[in-house]
Design a protein around this motif. Structure first.
Motif, PDB file in Angstrom:
ATOM      1  N   ALA A 127       0.846  -1.193   0.000  1.00  0.00           N
ATOM      2  CA  ALA A 127       0.000   0.000   0.000  1.00  0.00           C
ATOM      3  C   ALA A 127       0.885   1.247   0.000  1.00  0.00           C
ATOM      4  O   ALA A 127       2.083   1.171   0.270  1.00  0.00           O
ATOM      5  N   SER A 128       0.302   2.393  -0.258  1.00  0.00           N
ATOM      6  CA  SER A 128       1.083   3.639  -0.307  1.00  0.00           C
ATOM      7  C   SER A 128       1.665   4.019   1.057  1.00  0.00           C
ATOM      8  O   SER A 128       2.600   4.806   1.130  1.00  0.00           O
ATOM      9  N   THR A 129       1.122   3.455   2.128  1.00  0.00           N
ATOM     10  CA  THR A 129       1.651   3.732   3.470  1.00  0.00           C
ATOM     11  C   THR A 129       2.735   2.727   3.881  1.00  0.00           C
ATOM     12  O   THR A 129       3.193   2.742   5.015  1.00  0.00           O
ATOM     13  N   ILE A 130       3.120   1.882   2.953  1.00  0.00           N
ATOM     14  CA  ILE A 130       4.197   0.915   3.179  1.00  0.00           C
ATOM     15  C   ILE A 130       5.426   1.411   2.439  1.00  0.00           C
ATOM     16  O   ILE A 130       5.389   1.622   1.226  1.00  0.00           O
ATOM     17  N   TYR A 131       6.512   1.612   3.161  1.00  0.00           N
ATOM     18  CA  TYR A 131       7.768   2.009   2.534  1.00  0.00           C
ATOM     19  C   TYR A 131       8.646   0.772   2.399  1.00  0.00           C
ATOM     20  O   TYR A 131       8.460  -0.221   3.118  1.00  0.00           O
ATOM     21  N   LEU A 180      12.908   3.976  12.208  1.00  0.00           N
ATOM     22  CA  LEU A 180      12.154   4.356  11.015  1.00  0.00           C
ATOM     23  C   LEU A 180      10.800   4.960  11.346  1.00  0.00           C
ATOM     24  O   LEU A 180      10.340   5.870  10.654  1.00  0.00           O
ATOM     25  N   SER A 181      10.133   4.487  12.403  1.00  0.00           N
ATOM     26  CA  SER A 181       8.845   5.082  12.759  1.00  0.00           C
ATOM     27  C   SER A 181       9.025   6.541  13.168  1.00  0.00           C
ATOM     28  O   SER A 181       8.141   7.363  12.925  1.00  0.00           O
ATOM     29  N   GLY A 182      10.170   6.879  13.742  1.00  0.00           N
ATOM     30  CA  GLY A 182      10.462   8.269  14.075  1.00  0.00           C
ATOM     31  C   GLY A 182      10.784   9.132  12.873  1.00  0.00           C
ATOM     32  O   GLY A 182      10.454  10.313  12.833  1.00  0.00           O
ATOM     33  N   HIS A 183      11.433   8.547  11.874  1.00  0.00           N
ATOM     34  CA  HIS A 183      11.808   9.293  10.667  1.00  0.00           C
ATOM     35  C   HIS A 183      10.702   9.325   9.611  1.00  0.00           C
ATOM     36  O   HIS A 183      10.695  10.210   8.753  1.00  0.00           O
ATOM     37  N   TYR A 184       9.809   8.371   9.647  1.00  0.00           N
ATOM     38  CA  TYR A 184       8.760   8.251   8.629  1.00  0.00           C
ATOM     39  C   TYR A 184       7.390   8.067   9.286  1.00  0.00           C
ATOM     40  O   TYR A 184       6.798   6.996   9.209  1.00  0.00           O
ATOM     41  N   PRO A 185       6.863   9.111   9.930  1.00  0.00           N
ATOM     42  CA  PRO A 185       5.590   8.972  10.642  1.00  0.00           C
ATOM     43  C   PRO A 185       4.404   8.669   9.726  1.00  0.00           C
ATOM     44  O   PRO A 185       3.389   8.159  10.202  1.00  0.00           O
TER      45      PRO A 185
END
Length: 157
Positions: free
Chosen positions: A73-77, A105-110
């Motif tokens: 999905a678009s919210t998956i990096y 990563l959760s801190g850098h990519y909220p």
């Protein structure tokens, strides 16, 4: 556990990354840092793995992963080009980095809800490090990899 730190690439660490490499057997799975650090893709960010005061490795986060992988999905990096310098392998650096990825990563990519990656079926050591670091095997396989079928792993935040 081995202590590592992770940070976004800077001009100084970019130059240090040019001095690291993986073995010829690993090139098919990750490539060499010198092949990807100069690519100009606005959707890809490079992060550096530090082991003590050494640049030990790198990985790329692909914010456009969903554009090339229909299973995301678009919210998956996407996690791409994860590698540790061949001179430092076997010290638990990859496993320690994988264990730290969720918080980092959760801190850098909220805006992301999870990270996904594909890992070649012929690369069981990498798969083991990802699973030990908290990734979950989705049970699905990606068949369009350039070097054969790949497991699809996910790290939810």
């Amino acid at each position: 556990m081995t202590q590592v730190t992770i940070a976004p690439m800077t001009p100084a660490t970019q130059e240090a990354l040019r001095g690291i490499s993986v073995t010829e057997e690993q090139v098919n799975f990750s490539g060499q840092p010198s092949e990807v650090i100069d690519l100009d893709d606005p959707l890809i960010d490079i992060h550096v793995i530090h082991y003590g005061d050494q640049v030990a490795g790198m990985f790329r986060i692909d914010r456009g992963f969903h554009l090339h992988h229909r299973f995301a999905a678009s919210t998956i990096y996407g996690l791409r080009t994860f590698l540790v310098d061949q001179r430092l392998q076997g010290r638990g650096i990859a496993k320690a980095c994988c264990a730290a990825l969720g918080n980092y990563l959760s801190g850098h990519y909220p805006a992301a809800e999870a990270i996904m990656l594909t890992v070649n079926l012929l690369n069981p050591r990498a798969r083991k490090a990802y699973l030990a670091g908290g990734f979950i095997d989705t049970g699905a396989q990606y068949m369009d990899g350039g070097f054969g079928p790949q497991h699809i792993l996910k790290l939810p935040f």
